[in-house]
Design a protein around this motif. Structure first.
Motif, PDB file in Angstrom:
ATOM      1  N   ILE A   1       1.012  -1.372  -0.029  1.00  0.00           N
ATOM      2  CA  ILE A   1       0.082  -0.112  -0.386  1.00  0.00           C
ATOM      3  C   ILE A   1       0.371   1.234   0.544  1.00  0.00           C
ATOM      4  CG2 ILE A   1      -0.308   0.410   2.779  1.00  0.00           C
ATOM      5  CD1 ILE A   1      -3.513   1.087   1.323  1.00  0.00           C
ATOM      6  N   PHE A   2       1.790   1.063   0.408  1.00  0.00           N
ATOM      7  CA  PHE A   2       2.877   2.410   0.936  1.00  0.00           C
ATOM      8  C   PHE A   2       4.081   2.795  -0.625  1.00  0.00           C
ATOM      9  CE2 PHE A   2       1.895   1.925   4.882  1.00  0.00           C
ATOM     10  CZ  PHE A   2       0.964   2.889   5.539  1.00  0.00           C
ATOM     11  N   ARG A   3       3.413   1.744  -1.813  1.00  0.00           N
ATOM     12  CA  ARG A   3       4.761   1.311  -2.966  1.00  0.00           C
ATOM     13  C   ARG A   3       3.846   2.524  -3.857  1.00  0.00           C
ATOM     14  NH1 ARG A   3      10.032  -1.785  -2.609  1.00  0.00           N
ATOM     15  NH2 ARG A   3      10.118  -1.736  -0.440  1.00  0.00           N
ATOM     16  N   ARG A   4       4.739   3.129  -4.767  1.00  0.00           N
ATOM     17  CA  ARG A   4       4.117   3.273  -5.820  1.00  0.00           C
ATOM     18  C   ARG A   4       3.576   2.881  -6.642  1.00  0.00           C
ATOM     19  NH1 ARG A   4       5.388   9.488  -8.026  1.00  0.00           N
ATOM     20  NH2 ARG A   4       4.633   9.368  -9.945  1.00  0.00           N
ATOM     21  N   ARG A   5       2.632   2.888  -7.364  1.00  0.00           N
ATOM     22  CA  ARG A   5       1.656   1.654  -8.035  1.00  0.00           C
ATOM     23  C   ARG A   5       0.900   2.238  -9.226  1.00  0.00           C
ATOM     24  NH1 ARG A   5      -2.440   0.985  -4.507  1.00  0.00           N
ATOM     25  NH2 ARG A   5      -1.707   2.111  -2.451  1.00  0.00           N
ATOM     26  N   GLN A   6       1.154   1.488 -10.231  1.00  0.00           N
ATOM     27  CA  GLN A   6       0.776   1.595 -11.524  1.00  0.00           C
ATOM     28  C   GLN A   6      -1.120   1.453 -11.906  1.00  0.00           C
ATOM     29  OE1 GLN A   6       3.108   2.075 -14.110  1.00  0.00           O
ATOM     30  NE2 GLN A   6       1.859   2.109 -15.341  1.00  0.00           N
ATOM     31  N   PRO A   7      -1.712   2.902 -11.929  1.00  0.00           N
ATOM     32  CA  PRO A   7      -3.007   2.803 -12.280  1.00  0.00           C
ATOM     33  C   PRO A   7      -3.091   1.128 -13.148  1.00  0.00           C
ATOM     34  CG  PRO A   7      -2.074   4.959 -13.122  1.00  0.00           C
ATOM     35  CD  PRO A   7      -0.795   4.110 -12.490  1.00  0.00           C
ATOM     36  N   LEU A   8      -4.457   1.024 -12.396  1.00  0.00           N
ATOM     37  CA  LEU A   8      -5.437  -0.086 -13.488  1.00  0.00           C
ATOM     38  C   LEU A   8      -6.220  -0.318 -13.685  1.00  0.00           C
ATOM     39  CD1 LEU A   8      -2.491  -2.798 -11.924  1.00  0.00           C
ATOM     40  CD2 LEU A   8      -2.604  -2.011 -14.298  1.00  0.00           C
ATOM     41  N   PRO A   9      -6.559   0.876 -13.672  1.00  0.00           N
ATOM     42  CA  PRO A   9      -8.040   1.177 -14.066  1.00  0.00           C
ATOM     43  C   PRO A   9      -9.297   0.579 -14.984  1.00  0.00           C
ATOM     44  CG  PRO A   9      -6.705   2.400 -15.554  1.00  0.00           C
ATOM     45  CD  PRO A   9      -6.272   2.583 -15.217  1.00  0.00           C
ATOM     46  N   SER A  10      -8.711  -0.680 -15.639  1.00  0.00           N
ATOM     47  CA  SER A  10     -10.170  -1.594 -15.475  1.00  0.00           C
ATOM     48  C   SER A  10     -10.252  -2.827 -14.146  1.00  0.00           C
ATOM     49  CB  SER A  10      -9.755  -2.158 -16.820  1.00  0.00           C
ATOM     50  OG  SER A  10      -8.157  -2.906 -16.776  1.00  0.00           O
ATOM     51  N   MET A  11      -8.995  -3.115 -13.656  1.00  0.00           N
ATOM     52  CA  MET A  11      -9.236  -4.250 -12.520  1.00  0.00           C
ATOM     53  C   MET A  11      -9.912  -3.528 -11.252  1.00  0.00           C
ATOM     54  SD  MET A  11      -5.481  -5.686 -13.720  1.00  0.00           S
ATOM     55  CE  MET A  11      -5.572  -7.644 -11.910  1.00  0.00           C
ATOM     56  N   ASP A  12     -10.629  -4.612 -10.252  1.00  0.00           N
ATOM     57  CA  ASP A  12     -10.125  -4.331  -9.019  1.00  0.00           C
ATOM     58  C   ASP A  12      -9.539  -4.242  -7.861  1.00  0.00           C
ATOM     59  OD1 ASP A  12     -12.722  -3.616  -9.460  1.00  0.00           O
ATOM     60  OD2 ASP A  12     -13.748  -5.760  -9.748  1.00  0.00           O
ATOM     61  N   ALA A  13      -9.820  -3.946  -6.766  1.00  0.00           N
ATOM     62  CA  ALA A  13      -8.630  -4.238  -6.151  1.00  0.00           C
ATOM     63  C   ALA A  13      -9.000  -4.382  -4.960  1.00  0.00           C
ATOM     64  CB  ALA A  13      -7.956  -2.634  -5.781  1.00  0.00           C
ATOM     65  N   ILE A  14      -8.473  -5.577  -4.146  1.00  0.00           N
ATOM     66  CA  ILE A  14      -8.705  -6.123  -2.608  1.00  0.00           C
ATOM     67  C   ILE A  14      -7.986  -5.631  -1.462  1.00  0.00           C
ATOM     68  CG2 ILE A  14      -9.032  -8.201  -1.123  1.00  0.00           C
ATOM     69  CD1 ILE A  14      -9.586  -9.966  -3.806  1.00  0.00           C
ATOM     70  N   TYR A  15      -8.250  -3.942  -1.171  1.00  0.00           N
ATOM     71  CA  TYR A  15      -7.518  -4.223   0.196  1.00  0.00           C
ATOM     72  C   TYR A  15      -7.668  -4.549   1.285  1.00  0.00           C
ATOM     73  CZ  TYR A  15      -6.811   0.415  -2.660  1.00  0.00           C
ATOM     74  OH  TYR A  15      -6.289   1.228  -3.492  1.00  0.00           O
ATOM     75  N   PHE A  16      -6.166  -5.693   1.751  1.00  0.00           N
ATOM     76  CA  PHE A  16      -6.316  -6.277   3.490  1.00  0.00           C
ATOM     77  C   PHE A  16      -5.547  -5.691   4.048  1.00  0.00           C
ATOM     78  CE2 PHE A  16      -4.843  -9.982   6.212  1.00  0.00           C
ATOM     79  CZ  PHE A  16      -5.968  -9.885   6.177  1.00  0.00           C
ATOM     80  N   ILE A  17      -5.583  -4.548   4.706  1.00  0.00           N
ATOM     81  CA  ILE A  17      -5.088  -3.638   5.742  1.00  0.00           C
ATOM     82  C   ILE A  17      -5.335  -3.801   7.265  1.00  0.00           C
ATOM     83  CG2 ILE A  17      -4.326  -1.889   3.112  1.00  0.00           C
ATOM     84  CD1 ILE A  17      -6.619  -0.743   4.450  1.00  0.00           C
ATOM     85  N   GLN A  18      -4.273  -2.861   7.789  1.00  0.00           N
ATOM     86  CA  GLN A  18      -4.897  -2.476   9.415  1.00  0.00           C
ATOM     87  C   GLN A  18      -5.484  -1.099   9.425  1.00  0.00           C
ATOM     88  OE1 GLN A  18      -0.272  -2.070  11.051  1.00  0.00           O
ATOM     89  NE2 GLN A  18      -1.772  -3.370  12.515  1.00  0.00           N
ATOM     90  N   PRO A  19      -6.716  -1.604  10.203  1.00  0.00           N
ATOM     91  CA  PRO A  19      -7.246  -0.131  10.404  1.00  0.00           C
ATOM     92  C   PRO A  19      -6.994   1.324  10.980  1.00  0.00           C
ATOM     93  CG  PRO A  19      -7.890  -1.494  11.962  1.00  0.00           C
ATOM     94  CD  PRO A  19      -7.371  -1.658  11.188  1.00  0.00           C
ATOM     95  N   THR A  20      -5.675   1.810  10.234  1.00  0.00           N
ATOM     96  CA  THR A  20      -4.463   2.415  10.658  1.00  0.00           C
ATOM     97  C   THR A  20      -5.326   4.411  10.029  1.00  0.00           C
ATOM     98  OG1 THR A  20      -2.827   2.140   9.578  1.00  0.00           O
ATOM     99  CG2 THR A  20      -3.027   0.869  10.969  1.00  0.00           C
ATOM    100  N   LYS A  21      -5.046   4.955  10.244  1.00  0.00           N
ATOM    101  CA  LYS A  21      -4.853   6.403   9.527  1.00  0.00           C
ATOM    102  C   LYS A  21      -4.406   6.327   8.041  1.00  0.00           C
ATOM    103  CE  LYS A  21      -5.983  11.450  10.727  1.00  0.00           C
ATOM    104  NZ  LYS A  21      -6.586  12.639  10.559  1.00  0.00           N
ATOM    105  N   GLU A  22      -3.202   5.957   8.314  1.00  0.00           N
ATOM    106  CA  GLU A  22      -2.041   6.246   7.610  1.00  0.00           C
ATOM    107  C   GLU A  22      -2.594   5.119   6.298  1.00  0.00           C
ATOM    108  OE1 GLU A  22      -1.237   4.889  10.488  1.00  0.00           O
ATOM    109  OE2 GLU A  22       0.340   7.252  11.277  1.00  0.00           O
ATOM    110  N   ASN A  23      -3.098   3.657   6.791  1.00  0.00           N
ATOM    111  CA  ASN A  23      -3.121   3.224   5.494  1.00  0.00           C
ATOM    112  C   ASN A  23      -4.732   3.562   4.864  1.00  0.00           C
ATOM    113  OD1 ASN A  23      -1.572   1.383   5.873  1.00  0.00           O
ATOM    114  ND2 ASN A  23      -2.635  -0.323   7.459  1.00  0.00           N
ATOM    115  N   VAL A  24      -5.902   4.187   5.402  1.00  0.00           N
ATOM    116  CA  VAL A  24      -7.360   5.041   5.150  1.00  0.00           C
ATOM    117  C   VAL A  24      -6.822   5.893   4.087  1.00  0.00           C
ATOM    118  CG1 VAL A  24      -8.899   5.803   5.696  1.00  0.00           C
ATOM    119  CG2 VAL A  24      -8.475   3.710   7.341  1.00  0.00           C
ATOM    120  N   ILE A  25      -5.445   6.848   4.886  1.00  0.00           N
ATOM    121  CA  ILE A  25      -5.418   7.532   3.765  1.00  0.00           C
ATOM    122  C   ILE A  25      -4.973   7.126   2.624  1.00  0.00           C
ATOM    123  CG2 ILE A  25      -3.954  10.063   3.936  1.00  0.00           C
ATOM    124  CD1 ILE A  25      -3.733  10.635   6.411  1.00  0.00           C
ATOM    125  N   MET A  26      -4.079   6.164   2.193  1.00  0.00           N
ATOM    126  CA  MET A  26      -3.851   5.989   1.360  1.00  0.00           C
ATOM    127  C   MET A  26      -4.526   4.942   0.411  1.00  0.00           C
ATOM    128  SD  MET A  26      -0.293   6.710   1.228  1.00  0.00           S
ATOM    129  CE  MET A  26      -0.135   5.483  -0.484  1.00  0.00           C
TER     130      MET A  26
END
Length: 159
Positions: A76-101
């Motif tokens: 989640i904290f690395r720069r990622r390529q946009p993939l607007p045709s794909m869905d994303a599954i986020y499995f993250i801790q509920p922290t403010k930093e993760n939610v902001i990302m």
């Protein structure tokens, strides 16, 4: 009434160890649930933080994840390529930093992904849910928002 051998043998077939239960929750309740609904794309991107990567790696193999339709695993904290045709599954801790990302990925006119399925590793605060609700451009792009309560490592099958 005593617990006889015949009773234990009939229940032994139903027995699953802790690691198997964790694996099934991750694969079926999280990854497979993202396949249902209005989501038509077959391949998904799995986005995790450092802790959730460890949780996933203790319970699942990369082949298991790929078999459930995940083609790419990202930090989640690395720069990622946009993939607007794909869905994303986020499995993250509920922290403010993760939610902001997450919000920065999915907000605006051109989000990184088509739809987001968000799974938190532990209970999420009302404050963070409120923060997500505030961004009206993100709300229609969320396919799921769930607490998995899996913030532990299934190191041993007996623990």
């Amino acid at each position: 009434m005593s617990y006889s051998d015949s009773d234990s043998s009939s229940q032994a077939a139903d027995y699953k160890n802790f690691r198997q239960i964790t694996r099934e929750r991750l694969l079926y309740e999280m990854l497979r649930s993202a396949k249902t609904g209005s989501s038509k794309s077959t391949w998904k991107v799995l986005i995790m933080d450092k802790l959730t990567v460890k949780i996933m790696s203790y319970a699942c193999k990369m082949a298991d994840i790929t078999q459930e339709g995940v083609s790419l695993v990202e930090d989640i904290f690395r720069r990622r390529q946009p993939l607007p045709s794909m869905d994303a599954i986020y499995f993250i801790q509920p922290t403010k930093e993760n939610v902001i990302m997450f919000l920065s990925d999915m907000s605006g006119k051109s989000p990184l992904y088509k739809k987001a399925f968000v799974f938190f590793s532990s209970p999420v605060s009302k404050e963070l849910v409120g923060h997500i609700k505030k961004d009206s451009s993100v709300l229609p792009r969320i396919g799921a928002l769930r607490e998995m309560n899996l913030e532990f490592f299934a190191i041993d099958s007996q623990v």
